[in-house]
Design an enzyme around this catalytic site. Structure first.
Site, mmCIF file in Angstrom:
data_model
loop_
_atom_site.group_PDB
_atom_site.id
_atom_site.type_symbol
_atom_site.label_atom_id
_atom_site.label_comp_id
_atom_site.label_asym_id
_atom_site.label_seq_id
_atom_site.Cartn_x
_atom_site.Cartn_y
_atom_site.Cartn_z
ATOM 1 N N GLY A 187 2.449 6.004 -1.614
ATOM 2 C CA GLY A 187 1.492 5.104 -0.962
ATOM 3 C C GLY A 187 0.919 5.723 0.300
ATOM 4 N N ALA A 188 0.385 4.856 1.185
ATOM 5 C CA ALA A 188 -0.351 5.328 2.363
ATOM 6 C C ALA A 188 -1.415 6.311 1.883
ATOM 7 C CB ALA A 188 0.575 5.954 3.401
ATOM 8 N N HIS A 241 -4.582 11.936 -2.246
ATOM 9 C CA HIS A 241 -4.134 11.111 -3.376
ATOM 10 C C HIS A 241 -5.306 10.680 -4.253
ATOM 11 C CE1 HIS A 241 -0.963 9.976 -0.245
ATOM 12 N NE2 HIS A 241 -0.240 10.492 -1.230
#
Lengths: 285, 285
Positions: free
Chosen positions: B31-32, B37
């Site tokens: 995440g983050a 990503h």
């Protein structure tokens, strides 16, 4: 029946089975097939459309002083038996195919591997979980079949499959015994006629414990002593371990309560044999 | 876009995708989500019919003194970004779903995990290989996408997939950088404005080494010294490691020959950042 030696060919075989909408069963073995293995194979054939039996004497589950080199190997005889049991393909890779240069990944179950055979055979279960993990990835079976003879192995593999979320169902098949009670084992071929007779002490001592439990005995120390004495009375036998744990968690217990695993490893001459039974206490408190 | 929290639901989702004849891509993340990503997700969507992104801050890859508790978590914002990138489902399990009581199985790659981040963060890579092994079993993707930013992680996962014969293709995506050169990282949010400026020393020191190699420098000690001095000149920076190994084997080298990985870990204030580049020696002897 096919004999497949490469991982690529094995994958292709199962892909064809899937394409035909067939379910795949796997029976992992180290060969030297006996009636125990053949029972696994027949049950696999009853439960799955296509059955693969692997025959691979897995070096990394043997200790440096164990019988890897001497372990019985007879692919021709094994193939006949597997074919008669209904197996569609034998997967028979070389050590180099399974562990090429640079291999360095291991699967390890902690906790329950540190008891019983894990204590006598450090590294053994890491070798088992690593090779079975590989076989599951290569064959990707719907169901895989293992014998209760290796009771701790079954618990360790169930733990691995659950913890790593492997998409395979483990099927456990009861111990198959000779008429006189000796559990079938590939290592029984090592026994001289005299040792073969002496080896009956394993199943006989388990039976004694079961009788004692049926008669109301619940004290774990008493039960272990009963078994240990029975084995000690056989001059060709040396106890490796006689252990009694809660089942299936292998937790330490002082008194029976619910199910327990009574497991033994005994050397008959130079041959190490294992056997076990599940004790079920009905009237303990 | 779906947010799936249980392993059973995740399995059902991918089974439906398979039944529809679709290929499945997986982008494992903690995440983050940042542009790095999202690049992985866009590439996954270009290559696969259905893309799952996992968002799971994996406790077992953090050391006891590391930032597991503080690691940035923002599912609402992450979900928006992932949906915009084309992701079909986010897998967002709880720690208890991934590591229920009694969990005790670990996947370990030996050798290459003992260098670089493996030396600074003992147990880190075992945590990574174990969780990725689980995710591969849960999602069973055709392709899984990882960033070259974590160069050693990529090598370790390639080793795991190859050694355990996992039926998945690993796709590696180049490092995504800010306009000024800082590699995108979830941990960049920890940086104060002053530290953010100081953090440029990582990419700047890599660039210096690349220029030196382009100018003919082949001596590993000289190259390491060049990078170390550049970082030492930045008062907010503390070197964790500056290492140069053969690539992809991570073997020790004294002189460049073919490809090499120049990798660094540097603390900027209390934030540990990593960066790397592949050096390619053309005129070394």
């Amino acid at each position: 029946m096919l004999i497949i030696e490469s991982i690529a060919d094995m994958r292709q075989f199962v892909r064809q089975a899937w394409a035909a909408g067939k379910t795949v069963g796997l029976v992992p073995t180290m060969g030297a097939l006996h009636e125990g293995h053949l029972t696994l194979m027949r049950q696999a054939c009853a439960a799955c459309d296509v059955v693969v039996a692997s025959i691979f004497v897995n070096p990394i589950q043997f200790g440096p002083k164990e019988d890897f080199a001497a372990y019985p190997r007879d692919l021709a005889s094994d193939s006949e038996k597997a074919a008669a049991a209904g197996v569609a393909a034998i997967f028979h890779p070389s050590v180099a195919e399974m562990y090429p240069t640079g291999f360095s990944t291991y699967v390890r179950v902690e906790g329950i591997t540190e008891k019983l055979c894990g204590r006598s055979r450090p590294g053994h279960f890491q070798g088992v979980t690593t090779v079975v993990n590989k076989l599951f990835h290569i064959v990707q079976p719907d169901k895989a079949f293992f014998g209760q003879k290796d009771a701790q192995q079954v618990l360790v593999l169930q733990r691995m499959v659950q913890d790593l979320n492997m998409d395979v169902s483990l099927e456990v098949v009861p111990i198959v015994r000779e008429a006189d009670g000796l559990a079938k084992s590939s290592r029984n071929v090592y026994l001289s006629p005299e040792e073969r007779q002496a080896a009956l002490v394993l199943s006989r001592s388990l039976a004694k414990a079961q009788q004692a439990v049926a008669a109301g005995e619940c004290d774990v120390a008493v039960l272990r002593e009963l078994v240990t004495e029975e084995i000690a009375a056989q001059p060709l036998a040396t106890v490796d371990y006689v252990e009694l744990y809660g089942y299936p968690g292998l937790e330490d217990i002082d008194r029976l309560s619910g199910r327990a695993l009574l497991a033994l490893a005994v050397k008959i001459g130079r041959t190490r044999l294992i056997d076990n039974c599940i004790l079920e206490a009905k009237a303990c408190f």
